[in-house]
Write a protein that holds these residues in place. Sequence first.
Motif, PDB file in Angstrom:
ATOM      1  N   VAL A  62      -7.073   3.319   0.383  1.00 32.85           N
ATOM      2  CA  VAL A  62      -7.018   2.148   2.052  1.00 32.85           C
ATOM      3  C   VAL A  62      -7.631   2.568   3.243  1.00 32.85           C
ATOM      4  O   VAL A  62      -7.173   3.711   3.414  1.00 32.85           O
ATOM      5  CB  VAL A  62      -6.145   1.273   2.199  1.00 32.85           C
TER       6      VAL A  62
ATOM      7  N   VAL B 172       0.845  -1.238   0.490  1.00 35.98           N
ATOM      8  CA  VAL B 172      -0.365   0.323  -0.141  1.00 35.98           C
ATOM      9  C   VAL B 172       0.834   0.920   0.014  1.00 35.98           C
ATOM     10  O   VAL B 172       1.813   0.829   0.776  1.00 35.98           O
ATOM     11  CB  VAL B 172      -1.035  -0.071   0.772  1.00 35.98           C
TER      12      VAL B 172
ATOM     13  N   LEU C 137      -9.563  -5.535   2.536  1.00 33.26           N
ATOM     14  CA  LEU C 137      -8.535  -5.755   1.952  1.00 33.26           C
ATOM     15  C   LEU C 137      -7.822  -7.195   2.193  1.00 33.26           C
ATOM     16  O   LEU C 137      -7.009  -7.541   1.305  1.00 33.26           O
ATOM     17  CB  LEU C 137      -7.357  -4.445   1.419  1.00 33.26           C
ATOM     18  N   ARG C 138      -7.780  -7.074   3.541  1.00 32.13           N
ATOM     19  CA  ARG C 138      -6.802  -8.051   3.905  1.00 32.13           C
ATOM     20  C   ARG C 138      -7.191  -9.653   3.910  1.00 32.13           C
ATOM     21  O   ARG C 138      -6.670 -10.760   3.802  1.00 32.13           O
ATOM     22  CB  ARG C 138      -6.954  -8.151   5.952  1.00 32.13           C
TER      23      ARG C 138
ATOM     24  N   HIS D 225       2.606  -2.015   4.339  1.00 34.35           N
ATOM     25  CA  HIS D 225       2.395  -0.513   4.303  1.00 34.35           C
ATOM     26  C   HIS D 225       3.896   0.494   4.588  1.00 34.35           C
ATOM     27  O   HIS D 225       4.362   0.387   4.779  1.00 34.35           O
ATOM     28  CB  HIS D 225       1.282  -0.521   5.630  1.00 34.35           C
TER      29      HIS D 225
ATOM     30  N   GLN E 127     -13.315   4.436   0.178  1.00 33.47           N
ATOM     31  CA  GLN E 127     -12.236   3.707   0.703  1.00 33.47           C
ATOM     32  C   GLN E 127     -12.107   2.329   0.336  1.00 33.47           C
ATOM     33  O   GLN E 127     -13.174   1.514   0.932  1.00 33.47           O
ATOM     34  CB  GLN E 127     -11.240   4.466   1.786  1.00 33.47           C
ATOM     35  N   VAL E 128     -11.347   1.710   0.338  1.00 29.35           N
ATOM     36  CA  VAL E 128     -11.816  -0.309   0.936  1.00 29.35           C
ATOM     37  C   VAL E 128     -10.908  -0.686   2.052  1.00 29.35           C
ATOM     38  O   VAL E 128      -9.816  -0.066   2.940  1.00 29.35           O
ATOM     39  CB  VAL E 128     -10.513  -1.086   0.089  1.00 29.35           C
TER      40      VAL E 128
ATOM     41  N   LEU F 247      -9.281  -1.593   5.353  1.00 28.93           N
ATOM     42  CA  LEU F 247      -8.016  -2.428   5.684  1.00 28.93           C
ATOM     43  C   LEU F 247      -8.176  -4.363   6.134  1.00 28.93           C
ATOM     44  O   LEU F 247      -8.172  -5.404   5.065  1.00 28.93           O
ATOM     45  CB  LEU F 247      -7.178  -2.800   7.082  1.00 28.93           C
TER      46      LEU F 247
ATOM     47  N   VAL G 272      -0.419  -7.725   4.159  1.00 29.84           N
ATOM     48  CA  VAL G 272      -0.095  -6.579   3.105  1.00 29.84           C
ATOM     49  C   VAL G 272       1.114  -5.921   4.050  1.00 29.84           C
ATOM     50  O   VAL G 272       1.160  -5.591   5.789  1.00 29.84           O
ATOM     51  CB  VAL G 272      -1.381  -5.582   4.016  1.00 29.84           C
TER      52      VAL G 272
ATOM     53  N   ARG H   3      -3.682   5.376  -3.989  1.00 28.08           N
ATOM     54  CA  ARG H   3      -4.169   6.002  -4.508  1.00 28.08           C
ATOM     55  C   ARG H   3      -5.029   6.771  -5.580  1.00 28.08           C
ATOM     56  O   ARG H   3      -5.995   7.443  -5.562  1.00 28.08           O
ATOM     57  CB  ARG H   3      -4.979   7.179  -2.377  1.00 28.08           C
TER      58      ARG H   3
END
Length: 458
Positions: free
Chosen positions: A81, A11, A93-94, A102, A87-88, A90, A100, A38
């Motif tokens: 995120v 990310v 997304l996980r 960051h 937004q997605v 976390l 992930v 983003r």
Amino acid sequence: MTSVRPRVAVVGAGPSGLYAAAALVASGTAVGVDVLDRLPAPYGLVRYGVAPDHMKMKSVVRVLARPFGPGEVRFLGGVAVGNGPGQVPLQVLRAHYTAVVHASGCGIDRRLGIPGEDLPGSIGSTALVGWYCGHPDHGTPPRLDTPAVAVVGAGNVALDVARVLARTADELVTTDVPDAVLDALRGSAVRDVHVLVRRGPQQVKFTPVELRQLGDLADAEVVVHDDGLLAAGVPDEVTDRHERANLAVLTDWAHATTGTARRRIHLRFLRSPVRILGADRVTGVVVERNVLTPDGRVRGTGEEETLDVGLVVRAVGYTAEPIAGLPFDSATGTVPNVAGRVIDAGGTPLAGQYVTGWIRRGPTGVIGTNKHDAVEVAATVLADLPALPPPARSDPDDLAEMFAENDIRPVDWTSWLRLDAEEIRLGQARGADRVKVAELAEMLAAVHGATTGPESRN
């Protein structure tokens, strides 16, 4: 039954994230890597933080882009995120990735903590740098209708801001600044840029290369206000080569005769802002004179002067914004971690969560510093992968479905190359290598074409 290849989401598409992605695929481990950002454009601070007249420094993008060329890594731009609209989260997304990483950096300006700091015309360097670098979040130009500006800081960012404000627009025509920035600089009323440095000439964090550039401007000169500290030249006891180089340059300027340039950059050492003045906007800044104590500390003397400025830019460091769903240390501006593994308050690693770059170690170092950091974190991720459970939704089609459910249309690498080509075309028309497309809507219009989603990976 064949095992599912682990997938890692990185990310943040700045240097720290892209170095981490490159290290993951260079390992030879069978792992899928997606880089999410983003914004529709990659490269983070290289694109939006490096001053436009530092074109050589920007050439690092050729290295950062390498993993995307062979299709080893997917770029998914326009994917934020977080827990906000569009937004997605976390946790969502996980569910699509084994791990992930960051790499969101530190994008919040530290504050001065003085009265008047919130007046219109008092801004952080992030807003000004973002403006002249074409960041879509910072399209509003600063107040350049004032003869004088104050820049607070003793690092390279402060010098970048002062240099750009003191340059003529013609000097920046061949850079990648958006046309709107050039237009604003052509109409700028700024004639004096006061750089306020809390400590003395020997303690500054400027690099000698950056400092010397102030002397190369077409229609600006440097005026040094040092309270006589440079009268005797470079002290023999100074052995650090960077310190000696800085002091040599500053000494030459301190002893130089003032010329006839239209603009002046004033380097004011041992000066701290204590109040910003104004009612509806900034009209001045009150500055206190400091002295160095025998133990090397700085002490205010109570002696004050007022500079009539209409813009105050603070460049005194950065901190990070907390990442929703992860612990955060507000004192250091970082996510607590051990070797890049995110840990909770008790020191227990949070499975599958990692950090790299400034969000891991704080805003220190240069672009290249992130490479060592990223390699170390990539090694940590690869060591953990065999013990991490597969994602709940491992089918790549599930990811596309999730984006569609959240009304997100990712920008893939092919689409980014469309924007890249458009910026190069605009640059050729102006005599530059490229000219940035700065408006988000225009960026998306340039990138979205025949493709409708992420590139498939072979």
